[in-house]
Design a protein around this motif. Structure first.
Motif, PDB file in Angstrom:
ATOM      1  N   GLY A   1      39.300  28.680  27.750  1.00  0.00           N
ATOM      2  CA  GLY A   1      38.935  28.801  29.164  1.00  0.00           C
ATOM      3  C   GLY A   1      38.586  30.231  29.548  1.00  0.00           C
ATOM      4  N   LEU A   2      39.361  31.184  29.054  1.00  0.00           N
ATOM      5  CA  LEU A   2      39.081  32.594  29.316  1.00  0.00           C
ATOM      6  C   LEU A   2      37.734  32.992  28.721  1.00  0.00           C
ATOM      7  N   GLY A   3      37.462  32.522  27.517  1.00  0.00           N
ATOM      8  CA  GLY A   3      36.168  32.802  26.900  1.00  0.00           C
ATOM      9  C   GLY A   3      35.015  32.227  27.703  1.00  0.00           C
ATOM     10  N   ILE A   4      35.186  31.031  28.229  1.00  0.00           N
ATOM     11  CA  ILE A   4      34.137  30.415  29.041  1.00  0.00           C
ATOM     12  C   ILE A   4      33.910  31.230  30.310  1.00  0.00           C
ATOM     13  N   ILE A   5      34.991  31.670  30.947  1.00  0.00           N
ATOM     14  CA  ILE A   5      34.859  32.483  32.161  1.00  0.00           C
ATOM     15  C   ILE A   5      34.153  33.802  31.854  1.00  0.00           C
ATOM     16  N   LEU A   6      34.535  34.441  30.751  1.00  0.00           N
ATOM     17  CA  LEU A   6      33.967  35.747  30.425  1.00  0.00           C
ATOM     18  C   LEU A   6      32.496  35.687  30.032  1.00  0.00           C
ATOM     19  N   PHE A   7      32.107  34.642  29.330  1.00  0.00           N
ATOM     20  CA  PHE A   7      30.761  34.609  28.791  1.00  0.00           C
ATOM     21  C   PHE A   7      29.801  33.706  29.555  1.00  0.00           C
ATOM     22  N   ARG A   8      30.252  33.138  30.646  1.00  0.00           N
ATOM     23  CA  ARG A   8      29.368  32.310  31.459  1.00  0.00           C
ATOM     24  C   ARG A   8      28.452  33.205  32.279  1.00  0.00           C
ATOM     25  N   LYS A   9      27.297  32.721  32.597  1.00  0.00           N
ATOM     26  CA  LYS A   9      26.307  33.469  33.364  1.00  0.00           C
ATOM     27  C   LYS A   9      26.888  33.906  34.711  1.00  0.00           C
ATOM     28  N   GLY A  10      26.629  35.147  35.090  1.00  0.00           N
ATOM     29  CA  GLY A  10      27.042  35.662  36.387  1.00  0.00           C
ATOM     30  C   GLY A  10      28.439  36.253  36.421  1.00  0.00           C
ATOM     31  N   PHE A  11      29.003  36.579  35.259  1.00  0.00           N
ATOM     32  CA  PHE A  11      30.371  37.099  35.203  1.00  0.00           C
ATOM     33  C   PHE A  11      30.505  38.408  35.975  1.00  0.00           C
ATOM     34  N   LEU A  12      29.593  39.340  35.760  1.00  0.00           N
ATOM     35  CA  LEU A  12      29.689  40.638  36.436  1.00  0.00           C
ATOM     36  C   LEU A  12      29.604  40.485  37.956  1.00  0.00           C
ATOM     37  N   GLN A  13      28.753  39.614  38.426  1.00  0.00           N
ATOM     38  CA  GLN A  13      28.635  39.378  39.865  1.00  0.00           C
ATOM     39  C   GLN A  13      29.939  38.794  40.425  1.00  0.00           C
ATOM     40  N   ARG A  14      30.563  37.878  39.686  1.00  0.00           N
ATOM     41  CA  ARG A  14      31.826  37.307  40.146  1.00  0.00           C
ATOM     42  C   ARG A  14      32.925  38.365  40.195  1.00  0.00           C
ATOM     43  N   MET A  15      32.981  39.225  39.194  1.00  0.00           N
ATOM     44  CA  MET A  15      34.006  40.272  39.165  1.00  0.00           C
ATOM     45  C   MET A  15      33.800  41.268  40.309  1.00  0.00           C
ATOM     46  N   LYS A  16      32.543  41.604  40.596  1.00  0.00           N
ATOM     47  CA  LYS A  16      32.244  42.499  41.709  1.00  0.00           C
ATOM     48  C   LYS A  16      32.668  41.854  43.027  1.00  0.00           C
ATOM     49  N   SER A  17      32.415  40.572  43.161  1.00  0.00           N
ATOM     50  CA  SER A  17      32.792  39.850  44.372  1.00  0.00           C
ATOM     51  C   SER A  17      34.313  39.797  44.532  1.00  0.00           C
ATOM     52  N   VAL A  18      35.037  39.586  43.435  1.00  0.00           N
ATOM     53  CA  VAL A  18      36.507  39.587  43.477  1.00  0.00           C
ATOM     54  C   VAL A  18      37.008  40.962  43.914  1.00  0.00           C
ATOM     55  N   PHE A  19      36.439  42.012  43.353  1.00  0.00           N
ATOM     56  CA  PHE A  19      36.837  43.376  43.700  1.00  0.00           C
ATOM     57  C   PHE A  19      36.619  43.646  45.188  1.00  0.00           C
ATOM     58  N   TYR A  20      35.438  43.282  45.714  1.00  0.00           N
ATOM     59  CA  TYR A  20      35.157  43.504  47.126  1.00  0.00           C
ATOM     60  C   TYR A  20      36.072  42.678  48.026  1.00  0.00           C
ATOM     61  N   THR A  21      36.399  41.476  47.602  1.00  0.00           N
ATOM     62  CA  THR A  21      37.299  40.631  48.385  1.00  0.00           C
ATOM     63  C   THR A  21      38.691  41.243  48.456  1.00  0.00           C
ATOM     64  N   ILE A  22      39.202  41.736  47.321  1.00  0.00           N
ATOM     65  CA  ILE A  22      40.530  42.359  47.300  1.00  0.00           C
ATOM     66  C   ILE A  22      40.544  43.619  48.153  1.00  0.00           C
TER      67      ILE A  22
END
Length: 172
Positions: free
Chosen positions: A107-128
């Motif tokens: 599951g972690l591998g799927i999250i990391l290598f799925r399309k749009g990972f960097l955008q999701r991480m940036k969004s999480v950072f801005y939300t926090i």
């Protein structure tokens, strides 16, 4: 020996069908279950049947709640129950622990290598960061990310192989 051959045969067949068609077929599970019960009686007597039935119940019980909550397919539940019927309750508990670890890594591998990972991480950072100042921002993980699934039979088979090669319960 015969039970190990049955275990490996079922795991390989179910692994291939789960990867190929996202299904674990009853025409593999049910005859294998009958064969497992019969072999346990022949090889170990009535205590073998008791151990097999306890393993079946343990395997069924481990994944029954995730299945009822919609997070698991019925084939996955039946596969783990079959593993318990073949090798017993202690083996299926070891398999379940290793299955959880392997499933989490997949599951972690799927999250990391799925399309749009960097955008999701940036969004999480801005939300926090926004929560620090009381701001309500849009969800960091979209609904489409929550609907992604993968064939969990891979994790179950991996857990069973690992439990077998780690001598089942020695690490518990």
């Amino acid at each position: 020996m015969l039970l190990n051959i049955l275990l490996f045969s079922v795991l390989i067949i179910c692994l291939i069908t789960d990867l190929k068609s996202r299904k674990i077929y009853n025409k593999v599970i049910f005859p294998s279950l009958l064969l497992a019960l019969l072999l346990n009686v022949i090889l170990h007597g009535w205590s073998g049947l008791t151990g097999s039935l306890l393993g079946f119940a343990a395997g069924l019980g481990i994944l029954l709640i995730p299945y009822l909550m919609g997070g698991m397919g019925a084939g996955d539940v039946k596969l783990l129950a079959l593993i318990g019927a073949i090798k017993g309750a202690s083996f299926v508990f070891a398999t379940a622990i290793l299955m959880g670890v392997i499933g989490g890594l997949i599951g972690l591998g799927i999250i990391l290598f799925r399309k749009g990972f960097l955008q999701r991480m940036k969004s999480v950072f801005y939300t926090i960061c926004g929560m620090k100042y009381g701001m309500k921002l849009r969800d960091a993980v979209g609904n489409e990310g929550l609907k992604k699934t993968y064939p969990y039979g891979v994790a179950i088979a991996g857990g069973a192989f690992a439990a077998f090669f780690l001598n089942g319960v020695n690490f518990l």
